[in-house]
Design an enzyme around this catalytic site. Structure first.
Site, mmCIF file in Angstrom:
data_model
loop_
_atom_site.group_PDB
_atom_site.id
_atom_site.type_symbol
_atom_site.label_atom_id
_atom_site.label_comp_id
_atom_site.label_asym_id
_atom_site.label_seq_id
_atom_site.Cartn_x
_atom_site.Cartn_y
_atom_site.Cartn_z
ATOM 1 N N LYS A 12 0.841 -1.199 0.000
ATOM 2 C CA LYS A 12 0.000 0.000 0.000
ATOM 3 C C LYS A 12 0.878 1.252 0.000
ATOM 4 O O LYS A 12 1.913 1.291 0.674
ATOM 5 C CB LYS A 12 -0.890 -0.009 1.247
ATOM 6 C CG LYS A 12 -1.908 1.119 1.299
ATOM 7 C CD LYS A 12 -2.722 1.048 2.578
ATOM 8 C CE LYS A 12 -3.811 2.102 2.631
ATOM 9 N NZ LYS A 12 -4.586 2.034 3.888
ATOM 10 N N SER A 71 -9.417 2.153 3.058
ATOM 11 C CA SER A 71 -8.557 2.803 2.098
ATOM 12 C C SER A 71 -7.574 1.858 1.394
ATOM 13 O O SER A 71 -7.030 2.231 0.353
ATOM 14 C CB SER A 71 -7.778 3.929 2.788
ATOM 15 O OG SER A 71 -6.971 3.412 3.831
ATOM 16 N N SER A 130 -9.420 -0.032 7.426
ATOM 17 C CA SER A 130 -8.908 0.062 6.048
ATOM 18 C C SER A 130 -8.240 -1.191 5.502
ATOM 19 O O SER A 130 -7.968 -1.244 4.303
ATOM 20 C CB SER A 130 -7.948 1.236 5.928
ATOM 21 O OG SER A 130 -8.689 2.401 5.704
#
Ligand code: GLN
Length: 487
Positions: A80, A155, A179
């Site tokens: 990420k 996210s 997330s």
């Protein structure tokens, strides 16, 4: 057959690599080809490092030839973009960091490197990890591989979509209020948020420092265990990490007794109005399945559940408003020059931050301001303690808790964009674990209208083994979904 190697789990790939049936280069080439074939639709990656990945694969093959048996040797992973990677662009989904290339690695990246893993590239995220859909990314929205018109969640939507679309064997995400778990549930993969302090935050781009944790997203529970085992542990560079030995999560799965004798708490407050009927049905089926394999479900109460969302959005925004003050155009990232220092700050932050980030800085600064600190921030901290105590009381009664990961399946792109509150409500079942500091895992538990449903399993602080074992038992007992989404 090297053209379908991308479909392997980490565990399967590792077995074939160690038997020398395949090489890390073949495996990495297969995954890179898969990315080439599908990422124009999925858009999981913000940036790719194909040459560096192949170079790392060659090194992994050399290490293996020399007798190295590191646990992730030659395994291609997605990271990420909220995690700092040396020499590799790290934007955190924001224009303010668009051209930022960090001079150091996060501790988790160093640990993956030592274990022999290969970084394929950086995955999409809502800007500064603020969001539940990747629609707040400053660059583009990622698509859900199960239905390209739907969001992948957020996210860590890029990491979740990459795993679901088999564009990486495993991934790292970060979780401040859900997330990792929420996008993993939306994309039908496994995602785990560790106990606060279990994994180092050194080199994570801070959102809410008392809530943030880094964790794995994977195709199977065993893979998540292997990744967690690699990244967990005390770090002298993060004083909030716990100085406790890291269990052999992966090997412990084989020694587990499954559901036999396991007491599973079913929190009354999580089966409420607003829970979509297909999700509720999947939860009831999961509980029945666990019971038929020897678990004992027990109804429990977590009485402060209703305060989770307001408390989370007060604390997370307060901490974010402080954390984000470092983006001022002086030391790194975007600079929009003004006539003097103040104007440079204003111009830089006005041009560099997107609307959701600005909204949260304002909310957080307000909650921390002199006249309102006691009424909002301090109050929220007090209720946070009550929420933590709810879980402590529950775990005196039960071993793990079963709950939905999300109130519904993935929503259509655009559906929640002009209603921030509705967007915030998709975290209603995940924020509690961050507020209480406890670990949570999501595991695929069926489909509704072609979209995945996630079962969330929560455990007491440092109870990662317990939730991994329960999730593994569930995965074994449930029918596995078809591994390849229709893209
Ligand atoms: N969706 C939540 C938020 O917008 C959680 C984000 C996160 O875990 N990083 O804050």
């Amino acid at each position: 057959m090297t053209d379908s190697l991308f479909q392997l789990t980490i565990e399967q790939a590792q077995a074939r690599l160690s038997r020398k049936e395949i090489s890390a280069v073949e495996l990495t080439e297969s995954v890179l080809n898969r990315i080439l074939a599908v990422d124009n639709q999925v858009k999981a990656f913000l940036s790719l490092q194909p040459e560096a990945a192949l170079e790392a694969a060659r090194r992994a093959d050399d290490r293996r030839a020399a007798g190295d048996t590191a646990p992730l040797l030659g395994i291609p992973l997605a990271i990420k973009d909220s995690i700092i990677t040396k020499g590799v662009p790290t934007t955190c989904g924001s224009k303010i960091l668009e051209n930022f290339v960090p001079p150091y690695n996060a501790t988790v990246i160093k640990k993956l490197g030592r274990a022999g893993a290969i970084v394929l590239g950086k995955t999409n995220t809502d800007e500064f990890t603020m969001g539940s859909s990747t629609e707040h990314s400053a660059f583009f929205t990622t698509s859900n591989p199960w239905n390209l018109n739907c969001v992948p969640g957020g996210s860590s939507g890029g990491s979740a979509a990459a795993i679901a679309a088999h564009e990486a064997l495993g991934a790292l995400g970060t979780d401040t209020g859900g997330s990792i778990r929420q996008p993993a549930a939306f994309c039908g993969v496994v995602g785990l948020k560790p106990t606060y302090g279990r994994v180092s935050r050194y080199g994570l781009i801070a959102h809410g420092s008392s809530l943030d944790q880094c964790g794995p997203l994977a195709k199977s529970v065993a893979d998540a265990a292997l990744l967690l085992q690699t990244i967990a542990g005390h770090d002298p560079r993060d004083s909030t990490t716990l100085d406790r030995p890291v269990p052999a999560y992966f090997d412990d799965l084989k020694r587990s007794h499954g559901f036999k004798g396991l007491k599973i708490g079913i929190p009354r407050e999580y089966f409420i109005e607003g829970l979509a009927p297909p999700v509720e049905k999947a939860m009831r089926a999961a509980i029945a399945l666990a019971e038929s394999h020897g678990a004992a479900p027990v109804e429990i109460s977590l009485p402060h559940t209703q305060y989770g969302i307001p408390v989370y959005y007060l604390i997370a925004t307060a901490e974010a408003s402080s954390n984000l003050s470092r983006y001022d155009g002086v030391r790194y990232g975007l600079r929009a020059p003004g006539d003097d220092m103040w104007q440079t700050y204003f111009e830089t932050r006005a041009a560099g931050f997107g609307p959701e980030v600005k909204r949260r800085i304002m909310l957080g600064a307000y909650a921390l301001s002199a006249g309102y600190y006691d009424a909002y921030y301090l109050k929220a901290q007090k209720v946070r303690t009550l929420i933590r105590r709810d879980f402590e009381a529950a775990f005196r009664q039960v071993d793990v808790i079963f709950a939905p990961t999300t109130p519904d399946v993935a929503f259509a792109k655009g559906a929640n964009l002009d209603d921030p509150l509705k967007m915030y409500l998709s975290d209603v079942f995940t924020v509690m674990a961050n507020l209480a500091g406890i670990p949570g895992i999501t595991v695929p538990a069926g489909f509704s209208a072609g979209l995945p449903i996630g079962l969330q399993i929560l455990g007491p602080a440092l109870g990662e083994s317990a939730i991994l074992q329960a999730a593994h038992a569930f995965e074994q007992a449930a029918d596995r979904h078809p591994p390849i989404p229709p893209i």
